[in-house]
Write a protein that holds these residues in place. Structure first.
Motif, short mmCIF file in Angstrom:
data_model
loop_
_atom_site.label_atom_id
_atom_site.label_comp_id
_atom_site.label_asym_id
_atom_site.label_seq_id
_atom_site.Cartn_x
_atom_site.Cartn_y
_atom_site.Cartn_z
N VAL A 138 77.36 47.74 57.91
CA VAL A 138 77.43 46.90 59.11
C VAL A 138 78.31 45.69 58.77
CG1 VAL A 138 76.14 45.49 60.75
CG2 VAL A 138 75.15 47.63 59.88
N SER A 139 79.48 45.62 59.40
CA SER A 139 80.44 44.53 59.12
C SER A 139 80.72 44.39 57.63
CB SER A 139 79.92 43.21 59.70
OG SER A 139 79.76 43.30 61.10
N GLY A 140 80.85 45.53 56.95
CA GLY A 140 81.18 45.54 55.54
C GLY A 140 80.01 45.44 54.60
N GLU A 141 78.80 45.21 55.12
CA GLU A 141 77.61 45.09 54.28
C GLU A 141 76.84 46.41 54.25
OE1 GLU A 141 76.83 42.59 52.48
OE2 GLU A 141 78.12 41.00 53.27
N LEU A 142 76.51 46.88 53.04
CA LEU A 142 75.82 48.16 52.88
C LEU A 142 74.35 48.02 53.25
CD1 LEU A 142 76.67 51.00 51.86
CD2 LEU A 142 75.71 50.38 49.64
N VAL A 143 73.85 48.97 54.05
CA VAL A 143 72.45 48.96 54.48
C VAL A 143 71.75 50.24 54.00
CG1 VAL A 143 70.87 48.87 56.45
CG2 VAL A 143 73.02 47.60 56.53
N SER A 144 70.56 50.07 53.45
CA SER A 144 69.74 51.21 53.03
C SER A 144 68.72 51.51 54.12
CB SER A 144 69.00 50.89 51.73
OG SER A 144 67.92 51.79 51.53
N PRO A 145 68.78 52.69 54.75
CA PRO A 145 67.78 53.05 55.76
C PRO A 145 66.36 52.96 55.22
CG PRO A 145 69.60 54.60 55.81
CD PRO A 145 69.80 53.74 54.59
N ARG A 146 66.19 53.32 53.96
CA ARG A 146 64.85 53.32 53.37
C ARG A 146 64.25 51.90 53.35
NH1 ARG A 146 62.20 56.98 49.85
NH2 ARG A 146 60.63 56.02 48.52
N GLU A 147 65.09 50.90 53.06
CA GLU A 147 64.60 49.53 53.04
C GLU A 147 64.14 49.10 54.43
OE1 GLU A 147 66.11 44.97 51.99
OE2 GLU A 147 67.55 46.62 52.08
N VAL A 148 64.93 49.42 55.45
CA VAL A 148 64.59 49.05 56.82
C VAL A 148 63.32 49.79 57.26
CG1 VAL A 148 65.42 48.89 59.19
CG2 VAL A 148 67.03 48.63 57.29
N GLU A 149 63.23 51.07 56.90
CA GLU A 149 62.04 51.85 57.23
C GLU A 149 60.79 51.25 56.61
OE1 GLU A 149 64.43 56.14 57.50
OE2 GLU A 149 63.29 55.60 55.71
N GLY A 150 60.93 50.76 55.37
CA GLY A 150 59.79 50.17 54.68
C GLY A 150 59.25 48.95 55.40
N VAL A 151 60.15 48.15 55.95
CA VAL A 151 59.73 46.95 56.69
C VAL A 151 59.06 47.34 58.01
CG1 VAL A 151 60.56 44.91 57.92
CG2 VAL A 151 61.43 45.43 55.63
N ILE A 152 59.71 48.22 58.77
CA ILE A 152 59.17 48.59 60.09
C ILE A 152 57.83 49.31 59.95
CG2 ILE A 152 59.59 49.98 62.16
CD1 ILE A 152 62.57 49.45 61.81
N ILE A 173 82.32 47.50 67.16
CA ILE A 173 82.40 46.10 66.75
C ILE A 173 82.10 45.92 65.27
CG2 ILE A 173 81.43 43.78 67.13
CD1 ILE A 173 80.80 44.65 70.00
N THR A 174 81.01 46.53 64.79
CA THR A 174 80.58 46.31 63.40
C THR A 174 80.81 47.52 62.49
OG1 THR A 174 78.34 47.00 64.00
CG2 THR A 174 78.83 44.65 64.10
N THR A 175 81.64 48.45 62.89
CA THR A 175 81.93 49.70 62.17
C THR A 175 80.77 50.68 62.29
OG1 THR A 175 83.28 48.48 60.59
CG2 THR A 175 82.72 50.75 60.02
N GLU A 176 79.57 50.24 61.90
CA GLU A 176 78.37 51.04 62.07
C GLU A 176 77.22 50.13 62.50
OE1 GLU A 176 78.11 54.80 59.23
OE2 GLU A 176 78.64 53.01 58.06
N ALA A 177 76.22 50.73 63.12
CA ALA A 177 75.03 49.97 63.54
C ALA A 177 73.79 50.78 63.22
CB ALA A 177 75.10 49.67 65.04
N GLY A 178 72.67 50.07 63.03
CA GLY A 178 71.42 50.74 62.71
C GLY A 178 70.68 51.21 63.95
N VAL A 179 70.01 52.37 63.81
CA VAL A 179 69.19 52.93 64.88
C VAL A 179 67.81 53.25 64.29
CG1 VAL A 179 68.89 54.78 66.56
CG2 VAL A 179 71.19 53.97 66.00
N ALA A 180 66.76 52.77 64.94
CA ALA A 180 65.40 53.06 64.48
C ALA A 180 64.68 53.94 65.50
CB ALA A 180 64.62 51.77 64.28
N PHE A 181 64.21 55.10 65.04
CA PHE A 181 63.35 55.97 65.84
C PHE A 181 61.92 55.70 65.37
CE2 PHE A 181 67.41 58.06 66.18
CZ PHE A 181 67.40 58.65 67.45
#
Length: 578
Positions: free
Chosen positions: A473-487, A505-513
Motif C-alpha cells: 500500500v503506497s510502497g509499504e509491505l502489508v502482511s495479511p496475517r498481521e491484519v487478521e490477527g488484530v481483527i 491510488i495506492t497501488t494495492e488496498a486491503g480487503v477484509a472478509f
C-alpha cells in the motif's frame, strides 16, 4: 497457558521412550513392510472406524493382500499409477497398502473436484487404473468419469486402462466400469507365490510411493512425489513430537485423500496400534457422539471445524473426559478460539503445526505444554525425529531457513524472508513438471515454501503470510496475517481473511472478509476504528465485507481459498465503479 504438571511431563517422556524402544535404528521400510509388522503386533485391535464400518489390523492386512492379488490379475505392473477417488472408507488404507505391496504408485484424488478438474489430474498423473466410489453426498463421481470416457481428447491423452467402481448409490453402474465385487474376485486367480514374488521385488523405500496433488489454495494442483520412506519418517516423527502412546484413539474428520489425515492419522496410528475414527464428513454433533462413544483421546481438525464444535449448544451434554490432546492445523486459529478450547475442554496437549504436501504433511509442530502466547504466534519447530531423525538436523528430519524473496539468498538468522526447507521428508519434485520443480527446489535440495516468516531465537517459526499474498500500500509491505490477527481479537468477530487487491491510488488496498459470531452485529466503521488502535494507517483495510459461514470458498481441508476471495473482491469493486 496449557498447564502441565510434573506427572504429565514424566508421562510424556515415558511415552517417547516407549516409541524409541521400538527400533534400535530406523528400519527404512516400505509401507507394506511397515504394516506387516504393525498388523502382526496388533492383529485384533480395531484400526479404522469410518462411519458404520470398522476393521482390525489383521483384517486390514488380509484385505490389502486380496486387493494386491486382484490388482496383479488386473495387470498392474511395478511403477504403474493407481488413482483412488473415494470418501473415507475402511477400504482406503488397505488399497494404499496393496499398492505398496506390488510396487504401484498410489494417487489419492480429491472427491470434491469437478469433471474438468478430475480430467486434468487423471491425464497429468498418467493414472492407468482408477478405483472410485460411485458417488459422494455432493458429487456424482461415476457420472463425471463416464462422461470423460466418452470424450475423444480424454481417450487420446489419458493412460487410463480400467476403472473399478464401488457402488454406494441407487443407480446402475456404467458398463464401462469393473464392478467392485468382480474386481475382488480376481484375487482368487493369483497365487500366494505370485503375490509374494511381486512383494519381494517391491521392497525399495526410496521409490516414489505416492503422488499427492496440492489442494489448490493458490491455483492449479501439482503432483507432489513422495517416497515410502518420506511418508513413514514424517508419521513416526509426529508420534515422537506428540508423544503418542500405545493404543491412542484419534478422532479425525478429515479426508483420507489429503496428507493431513493420510500421514498424521492413518500412518501415525499404525506405529502405536491406535484406532482412527474418521467419518466421511464433519458435523459438530457427530463429533461429540463419536468422541464420547469411542473415548477418543485426540482430535485432529482445522479451525473451520473447531469454531462450530466449541459453539455447539450441546457441548456440555457429552462426556469428553477421555479427550486430552488436539492438533488444530492447516490454517491459523484466532487467540479467542484457543482460549475457549482450553476453557471448555480442559485439554493439556494442544498443538498446531506447519507443513505442506511437499514436506510429507508437517515439517514442524509446537511443543507440548507451551504457553498460549507461543501457541498463537508460532507454528512450531522441526519435529523430533527419534531414530528417524538426522544428526545434521539436530535429530529432526528437516531444517528451515529464510531467504530473500527476490534473490533467494540465505538471510541471517532471525530475518524475515521466504521460508525454505530441506531434509529427509521433502519431495524431490512435482510429477512431469520440471520447470515448476526447478523454480522451487535448488541444487542442494532447498525447497521454497512460498511462505514468509522468521525463525526466532528458540528455533520456532513465526508465519507472516504467503509470499504471493503480501501486498503493498503506497510502497509499504502489508502482511495479511498481521491484519487478521488484530481483527480476530474483536469481540464480535468469529473468523476473518484479509487479501490485497489492485488500487489506482495506492497501488494495492486491503480487503477484509469477516464472519461475525452468531447473533452479533458490527459495522465497517467499527472494524476500521478497531484496526486504527493497533495498526499503522496503511495497514487498515479499505474494504470490509461481512460474510456468512457458508460463503467462505474453502479447499477440502478447510483452508480459505484466498485467490477466490481476491476474485470476489475485484468483481465487487468493479461493479461498484460501473
Amino acid at each position: 497457558m496449557v498447564v502441565m504438571n510434573n506427572t504429565t511431563v514424566q508421562n510424556i517422556s515415558a511415552r517417547r521412550a516407549a516409541l524409541d524402544a521400538k527400533f534400535k535404528k530406523w528400519p527404512r521400510n516400505t509401507i507394506a513392510s511397515h504394516f506387516y509388522e504393525a498388523c502382526m503386533t496388533y492383529p485384533e485391535r480395531i484400526y479404522i472406524h469410518a462411519d458404520s464400518h470398522s476393521i482390525t489390523y489383521k483384517e486390514t492386512w488380509e484385505s490389502a493382500t486380496d486387493y494386491a492379488k486382484a490388482l496383479l490379475q488386473l495387470g498392474v505392473k511395478r511403477r504403474d499409477h493407481v488413482a483412488i477417488l473415494m470418501e473415507n472408507d475402511v477400504v482406503y488404507p488397505a488399497l494404499m497398502l496393496a499398492c505398496s505391496m506390488i510396487g504401484a504408485v498410489f494417487i489419492p484424488i480429491n472427491t470434491m473436484l469437478s469433471k474438468n478438474e478430475l480430467k486434468y489430474i487423471l491425464i497429468q498423473s498418467d493414472a492407468q487404473f482408477l478405483i472410485m466410489h460411485q458417488a459422494t453426498k455432493n458429487n456424482r463421481l461415476a457420472d463425471s468419469i463416464s462422461a470423460l470416457l466418452h470424450e475423444a481428447d480424454f481417450k487420446e491423452d489419458s493412460q487410463l486402462q480400467d476403472v473399478i467402481c464401488i457402488p454406494n448409490h441407487d443407480e446402475t453402474i456404467d458398463k464401462q466400469f469393473t464392478p467392485w465385487d468382480e474386481f475382488c474376485k480376481k484375487a482368487e486367480q493369483t497365487t500366494d507365490d505370485e503375490w509374494k514374488e511381486r512383494w519381494g521385488e517391491s521392497r525399495y523405500p526410496d521409490e516414489v510411493g505416492a503422488i499427492i496433488y496440492t489442494s489448490g489454495s493458490t491455483g492449479t494442483p501439482k503432483g507432489v512425489m513422495l517416497t515410502d520412506d518420506m511418508l513413514l519418517r514424517s508419521a513416526y516423527s509426529t508420534c515422537m513430537s506428540r508423544a503418542i502412546e500405545d493404543g491412542r484413539v484419534t478422532y479425525a474428520p478429515l479426508p483420507f485423500y489429503h496428507c493431513y489425515n493420510l500421514i498424521e492419522g492413518i500412518l501415525a496410528m499404525s506405529f502405536v496400534g491406535g484406532l482412527l475414527v474418521a467419518p466421511k464428513a464433519f458435523s459438530p454433533i457427530h463429533a461429540l457422539e463419536m468422541i464420547e462413544k469411542y473415548k477418543a483421546n485426540d482430535f485432529l481438525l482445522v479451525p473451520t471445524m473447531l469454531v462450530p464444535f466449541l459453539n455447539h449448544p450441546k457441548l456440555k451434554d457429552y462426556d469428553l473426559s477421555s479427550l486430552f490432546a488436539m492438533w488444530c492445523g492447516a490454517a491459523p486459529a484466532p487467540v479467542p478460539v484457543w482460549k475457549k478450547t482450553i476453557e471448555l475442554l480442559g485439554l493439556t496437549e494442544i498443538i498446531t503445526g506447519y507443513g505442506q504436501s511437499e514436506v510429507a504433511s508437517s515439517g514442524v509442530t509446537t511443543e507440548l505444554g507451551i504457553s498460549l502466547e507461543t501457541l498463537t504466534t508460532r507454528v512450531g519447530r522441526p519435529k523430533l525425529g527419534g531414530v528417524s531423525g538426522l544428526p545434521e538436523f539436530n535429530g529432526s528430519n528437516v531444517e528451515y531457513k529464510t531467504v530473500d524473496i527476490d534473490t533467494h539468498e540465505t538471510l541471517p538468522h532471525g530475518s524475515v524472508g521466504e521460508l525454505a526447507v530441506r531434509g529427509a521428508t521433502v519431495t524431490h519434485g512435482y510429477y512431469k513438471k520440471p520447470e515448476e520443480t526447478e523454480k522451487v527446489i535448488d541444487k542442494d535440495g532447498w525447497l521454497l515454501t512460498g511462505d514468509v516468516g522468521r525463525i526466532d531465537e528458540n528455533g520456532y517459526i513465526e508465519l507472516i503470510g504467503r509470499s504471493k499474498e503480501m501486498y503493498k500500500v503506497s510502497g509499504e509491505l502489508v502482511s495479511p496475517r498481521e491484519v487478521e490477527g488484530v481483527i480476530s481479537k474483536h469481540p464480535m468477530v468469529d473468523q476473518v481473511a484479509v487479501i490485497g487487491v489492485p488500487d489506482t491510488i495506492t497501488t494495492e488496498a486491503g480487503v477484509a472478509f469477516i464472519e461475525l459470531k452468531a447473533g452479533e452485529t458490527c459495522t465497517r466503521r467499527d472494524i476500521l476504528n478497531w484496526c486504527s488502535e493497533s495498526l499503522a494507517r496503511f495497514k487498515v483495510p479499505r474494504h470490509v465485507w461481512f460474510v456468512e459461514s457458508a460463503d467462505w470458498p474453502l479447499t477440502s481441508t478447510g483452508k480459505v481459498q484466498k485467490f477466490r476471495l481476491k476474485e470476489i473482491a475485484e468483481e465487487r469493486i468493479a461493479a461498484r465503479g460501473r
